[in-house]
Structures are given as structure tokens and as C-alpha cells.
Design a protein around this motif. Structure first.
Motif, PDB file in Angstrom:
ATOM      1  N   TYR A 555      46.972  51.184  69.719  1.00 21.66           N
ATOM      2  CA  TYR A 555      47.872  50.493  68.795  1.00 21.66           C
ATOM      3  C   TYR A 555      47.520  50.826  67.346  1.00 21.66           C
ATOM      4  N   ASP A 556      48.431  50.501  66.447  1.00 15.76           N
ATOM      5  CA  ASP A 556      48.245  50.885  65.044  1.00 15.76           C
ATOM      6  C   ASP A 556      47.104  50.139  64.368  1.00 15.76           C
ATOM      7  N   ASP A 557      46.660  49.034  64.966  1.00 11.96           N
ATOM      8  CA  ASP A 557      45.515  48.310  64.393  1.00 11.96           C
ATOM      9  C   ASP A 557      44.182  48.820  64.933  1.00 11.96           C
ATOM     10  N   GLY A 558      44.230  49.904  65.755  1.00 11.15           N
ATOM     11  CA  GLY A 558      43.010  50.510  66.287  1.00 11.15           C
ATOM     12  C   GLY A 558      42.575  49.975  67.631  1.00 11.15           C
ATOM     13  N   LYS A 604      57.544  48.660  69.647  1.00 13.50           N
ATOM     14  CA  LYS A 604      57.344  50.108  69.682  1.00 13.50           C
ATOM     15  C   LYS A 604      56.644  50.611  68.421  1.00 13.50           C
ATOM     16  N   LYS A 605      56.974  49.996  67.292  1.00 12.75           N
ATOM     17  CA  LYS A 605      56.402  50.485  66.034  1.00 12.75           C
ATOM     18  C   LYS A 605      54.893  50.257  65.942  1.00 12.75           C
ATOM     19  N   SER A 606      54.363  49.357  66.775  1.00 11.80           N
ATOM     20  CA  SER A 606      52.915  49.092  66.748  1.00 11.80           C
ATOM     21  C   SER A 606      52.140  50.026  67.663  1.00 11.80           C
TER      22      SER A 606
END
Length: 633
Positions: A555-558, A604-606
């Protein structure tokens, strides 16, 4: 009195060995042989004579009317099947051909085709009798067919006696004299050897250059040779203090007289299925004893450029023994010998013959592989001709793991068998792959045999670890050895062992991987957000071979999360291989549906990355469609 004591020893060894295997297959049986051979070698002419007494026990449920012997040496003659194969195959073994230019064309000529009468190999049989009665026999190439004077009933034993004359061929393949490294004698495939008879019938394959299949039994062998020569061999030397040559007990003087011109070496080998030896005037003989008392012997030519490498390699061989004992099962014999000879590396009972003019790393590597064959072939005696991938592939797998531990590379590599995958992908891309069920002699090209037997066979185990988990694979290997040592396991037996360990259904895996050329190819068909905060992922199976699927989502937060899609026909859910990650086990994917959908409870964006099999243990032939990444806005 000595004869009685020796007979008692052999009888005890035979009984011990036959009771050692506890093959779990109901109704399993295997034949048994007891060899006694007395051989005399002329080191000037490279000719030898011998007598053989063979007690053959028919443990099959059928009456035998014929038996067959292998006469391997006959392959080394112009016009033999081995010679013909060299001349017809597109990529003949470079060790067995001579290359020369004819104009702009490079011609490869079979070395066998040009052997002179005093350079060929042969085995001639005389005075063959069954229980004292002459038995009709006929030789066809490398096979001796014997019509029995008296049929052998189930459970009965009979005694064959014969005289034989042999000539050691000029070194061409594995066995022979005067190798490229100037080893005098590489005595492999040198004696009349009873062919295997099992539940499939007789295995009297001609010798064309591949592997072997032999009958379990006990060997009592005497070899008389010029006293200057040292022998490294299968079996235990019985008369150490008569021989010397580094064998004798410490502090005990050698008993033979100085004026004697020849010495007789006496070896006994309990429960093996082959007997090999090497001999040379210049062998150095070293011995190292492992912590559990196993003697490791090393025989190598006195060569100042390589002696240090041989010395450094010896403690590593001890480490290899300890690794295999721990990860497969305890080596049951009290001796193993590494002998310089042959034309590369080839495994035999209680010993190997390897070329010795190598770097330190190469010496350890070839020894690691050939020593591992002591388990995967000389204790788990699969039919190498029909199932070459079982011995070569399994040996490659465990020896690659062993090398990663005893000789770790400076380069970081989380997959010690990655080279096998690369070879397999190359073969698939060539469009010439043949199934692993192809007989070892009948691959269209040598390179196809090599990649299939060694690399695709190795992946069978590596990928099995992906299917059932690494801990269960390790347990499977140990149980396979415990259940099938001293017997003749088949491909179904390794599959059933894994099933017994896990409860998984694996028939589909054995079928697709070994009997077809079906490939694995999975990819992403679509990733879309169907409703707010929920992303639907659609996967597709593009290749014919089904597999369970491991995925990692980044995910975008790692943070990361794993998803596992079991295979319906496998009826199994493996343990989480990513213990530090939260795992989402999905419903099973059945084979008939080419696509599969699951949801991720994130927008989806994450999602930054979704990876199919991120550790790449699945032999997916197209890695490019295994990774989904979000497109930057």
C-alpha cells in the motif's frame, strides 16, 4: 576358518540390509544378488580376466525363464549404439567427439568410431552355468540374454557362474584408461552386471551413455594388480595390513613381501547396487574421519598445481556429510571415497569418480553434487533411465542448498536454486521441451536432457516447497528417505510421501510437471474499484498448468498484506509463508475457470503494487504479467 567368517559377515550384512528398507507400498518386492568376483588386471595391456559367482534370489511373484546381464564395455566399439547415437544427435557430448575443420565447416567425429582394436572396450563371457549346468546365452551389443537351464520360481535362489575377459577402453565416457588427467584406470561399468527385474518387468536397456538401474545386493570382490598401484573403490577393504597404501591400521606394519610384483585387494560391499574402482600409480591417499565416525577417503594424482585444493576440500566434505545427514537422513555406510578419475563427475556406490584438476570451489561443488547422489540414487535407487529427474534433480536441489551453507556466495541470493529456473525458462522458450517422462536415452538433444533432468527435476522439489510450505518439504524429504531407502522408489512414491506428510492432493502436480510440457502462466486481467473503498482484482490463468497463488499487496503508506488463493483440486491450505504479514485466505480456485476474482478492502488509489509469487518459487514462464503497479496520475 577365514572363509567361514567372511561368509558369516556377508550373510549378516545381507540380512541387515534387506531388513533395513521398510517400503510402505503394500506388496512391494525387489530382487537380490550376491556377487563374488576374482579379477586380475594387466596394467600393460589394459586387459583383465575374472570369475564371477552370482547368487540370484527371485523375490518376484513370477517364475523367470530368462535373465539378462549388462556388458557395458561393449559400447566402446565402432558401430555400437553409443557410437551411432554420437553420430546422429544434433549436439553430441563434447567429451566423446573430436572436432576438426573441413573447409569452412566444423566436423564432429565420434571418438568411438576411430578406436583401434587395442583401444576398444569389450566383455567376453565364457563357461556360463546355472547351478553347474551350462546355460544357453546370446550377446546383442551390450546385453547378454541367458535362457535358463532351470526356471527360477518365486522365492527361489539360483547360482550363476561365469568367466569373463575384458579390455578397458581408451577413456571416452566415464570408464576407461588414460584419462585426460592421466589417471590410469577408471573402472566403472566394468563387470557383467545382472539387469534389474521389477514390477514393470526387465530393464535390459542398451548402454548408450546415460544412467543405470541395478539390483540390490552384496559384493565380495578381489582385484589383483601391479603392486605400484593404489585402488580407491566401492566397499570396505578387508586386508588393509597386507596392502598398505595408507589403508593399514595405525602402527601396524604391512605384511606383504617387498619382492612381490602384484597385490590382491579384497573388498566387501554390503547392500549396494553397483561396484566401481579407480587405480593409479601416483594416487595420494588421504583419510578424514567425521564426528560420527564415517571415514572419508580421498584419492588424487600427485599434482603440485591442485594438491592444495584437494587438501582444502576435505574438511568441506565433512561439512557436506553433516548437512546431508541432518537434512535427508543418516548415511548408513561407514565409508565414502572421492576418487580422481572418469571424465567429469559420476556417482557410484560408496564412492564417486571426479576429474581433479579443478579450482577449490569447483572441487567442492562437484563433490557436493556427487556425494548427494549417495542418498538420491545409491540409497533411494530410482530407475535413472526412466526417471532421470528423480536422482539428478533431487541431487541438484539438495546439493545447491548444501553449497549455499558450506560455501556461501558473497552475492546475496535468497534462492539457491535460481539457476535451475533460468535453465528451465530457456528450454521452454526454445520450443523444444520434451516431458520429464521421456526415457533418458531418447531426448532429441543432450541439452534438453540436461535441463530436464537436472533443472526441471530440481524445480520439482523447489516448487513443491511453494505448494506445501518449506517446513513440510523438509519433512517430506526426510520421510521419503526413511520410508524408501534401500529400495526402488518411483515418482508416485515421492508424491505419496508429500501427501502423507501434508494431507494435500498432489496427483495433478506430478502429472502436469513430469508427464506433460504444460507451463505455468498467471497474470492480472483487471484491477478496478467497483465501490468506494473496495478494489476488485481479476486474475487469469493463461498457461495450462494450475497452481495455488500467493500474492503480496503493498500500500502507499508502506504497509503490506498477503493474500492466498488455494487450488481446489489440491484440497489443502498451506501455512502462511509470510509470518510477519497479515494473511487473507480466499476461497479456492478450481481449474475449469480461467479467471478468478477477489476483493481488497482498500481503495484502488491506495494500492501501490500487487505481486504474484514475489519470491518467484513458482515457475511462471512470463514474469512480466505477475506484477501490477498503479499508474501515476
Amino acid at each position: 576358518m577365514k572363509k567361514l567368517a567372511l561368509f558369516a559377515l556377508l550373510a549378516t550384512c545381507s540380512l541387515w540390509a534387506q531388513n533395513k528398507h521398510n517400503n510402505p507400498n503394500a506388496g512391494y518386492w525387489q530382487q537380490h544378488v550376491d556377487y563374488k568376483m576374482d579379477v586380475s588386471m594387466d596394467v600393460n595391456t589394459y586387459q583383465y580376466t575374472g570369475t564371477q559367482e552370482l547368487v540370484y534370489t527371485n523375490n518376484s511373484p513370477e517364475t523367470l525363464h530368462r535373465v539378462y546381464y549388462h556388458l557395458f564395455n561393449n559400447a566402446f566399439q565402432p558401430g555400437s549404439e553409443m557410437d551411432a547415437r554420437l553420430q546422429s544427435i544434433a549436439d553430441p557430448d563434447g567429451r566423446m567427439v573430436k572436432s576438426f575443420k573441413r573447409g569452412e565447416e566444423t566436423i564432429k567425429e565420434s571418438r568411438i568410431s576411430t578406436l583401434k582394436p587395442n583401444e576398444i572396450g569389450y566383455l567376453k563371457i565364457n563357461n556360463l552355468k546355472q547351478d553347474g549346468v551350462s546355460a544357453k546365452n546370446i550377446v546383442t551389443g551390450t546385453i547378454l540374454e541367458v535362457t535358463l537351464a532351470t526356471p527360477i520360481a518365486p522365492g527361489a535362489s539360483t547360482t550363476f557362474t561365469l568367466d569373463f575377459e575384458g579390455q578397458v577402453p581408451l577413456q571416452v565416457r566415464r570408464s576407461g584408461r588414460n584419462s585426460d588427467e592421466n589417471v590410469a584406470l577408471s573402472m566403472t561399468q566394468w563387470y557383467p552386471k545382472m539387469a534389474e527385474y521389477d514390477f514393470e518387468g526387465w530393464h535390459a536397456d542398451p548402454y548408450i551413455g546415460r544412467e543405470f538401474h541395478g539390483v540390490w545386493g552384496d559384493f565380495d570382490v578381489k582385484i589383483t594388480i601391479d603392486k605400484k598401484y593404489t585402488i580407491g573403490s566401492t566397499g570396505y577393504l578387508q586386508n588393509k595390513n597386507e596392502i598398505g597404501k595408507g589403508y593399514q591400521d595405525e602402527g601396524v606394519k604391512v605384511k606383504h613381501k617387498r619382492k612381490v610384483k602384484k597385490l590382491t585387494w579384497h573388498f566387501v560391499a554390503p547392500m549396494v547396487h553397483d561396484f566401481a574402482w579407480g587405480a593409479d600409480e601416483d594416487y595420494i591417499h588421504d583419510k578424514v574421519v567425521s564426528s560420527n565416525g564415517t571415514e572419508l577417503h580421498f584419492f588424487y594424482k600427485d599434482n603440485k598445481d591442485y594438491n592444495d585444493n584437494w587438501k582444502k576440500m576435505q574438511p568441506k566434505t565433512v561439512e557436506l556429510l553433516e548437512y546431508y545427514n541432518k537434512n535427508i537422513g543418516v548415511y548408513p555406510y561407514k565409508q565414502y571415497s572421492v576418487i580422481q578419475g572418469g571424465d567429469g563427475g559420476m556417482e557410484y556406490a560408496m564412492c564417486t569418480l571426479i576429474t581433479g584438476n579443478r579450482s577449490y570451489g569447483s572441487l567442492v561443488g562437484v563433490t557436493a553434487h556427487e556425494f548427494a547422489h549417495s542418498w538420491f540414487q545409491h540409497l533411494l535407487a530410482s530407475n535413472e533411465s526412466k526417471h532421470e529427474w528423480m536422482d539428478e534433480g533431487f541431487t541438484s536441489y539438495i546439493s545447491d542448498l548444501a553449497m549455499a551453507e558450506v560455501m556461501p556466495s558473497k552475492e546475496e541470493n535468497n534462492n539457491p536454486i535460481s539457476g535451475a529456473y533460468a535453465n528451465y525458462f530457456y528450454m521452454v522458450s526454445s520450443g523444444k521441451e520434451q516431458p520429464l517422462s521421456t526415457h533418458g536415452d531418447r531426448y532429441d538433444q543432450n541439452v534438453l536432457y540436461g535441463i530436464s533432468a537436472y533443472s526441471k527435476g530440481e524445480i520439482f522439489l523447489g516448487q513443491l516447497g511453494y505448494l506445501i510450505g518449506q517446513d513440510k518439504l523438509a519433512e517430506t524429504i526426510k520421510r521419503f528417505y526413511a520410508d524408501y531407502k534401500f529400495s526402488h522408489p518411483t515418482p508416485n512414491d515421492i508424491k505419496r510421501t508429500a501427501e502423507r506428510v501434508t494431507g494435500a492432493h498432489l496427483d495433478w502436480y506430478l502429472t502436469d510437471w513430469t508427464q506433460t510440457t504444460n507451463t505455468i502462466d498467471y497474470g492480472f486481467k483487471e484491477v478496478k474499484e467497483e465501490e468506494e473503498g473496495v478494489t476488485k482484482v481479476t486474475l487469469e490463468r493463461i498457461g495450462r498448468m494450475p497452481m495455488p497463488i500467493d500474492l503480496i499487496v503493498v500500500y502507499d503508506d508502506g504497509t503490506q498484506e498477503s493474500f492466498y488463493i488455494p487450488l481446489q483440486m489440491m484440497h489443502y491450505t498451506k501455512d502462511n509463508p509470510y509470518s510477519k504479514l497479515n494473511r487473507n485466505t480466499q476461497k479456492a480456485w478450481d481449474w475449469a475457470h480461467p479467471t478468478y476474482e477477489f476483493t481488497i478492502n482498500k481503495p484502488k488509489k491506495s494500492i501501490k503494487v500487487i505481486a504474484i509469487d514475489p519470491v518467484e518459487l513458482m515457475a511462471d514462464v512470463n514474469k512480466e504479467n505477475n506484477l501490477y503497479t498503479t499508474t501515476a496520475p
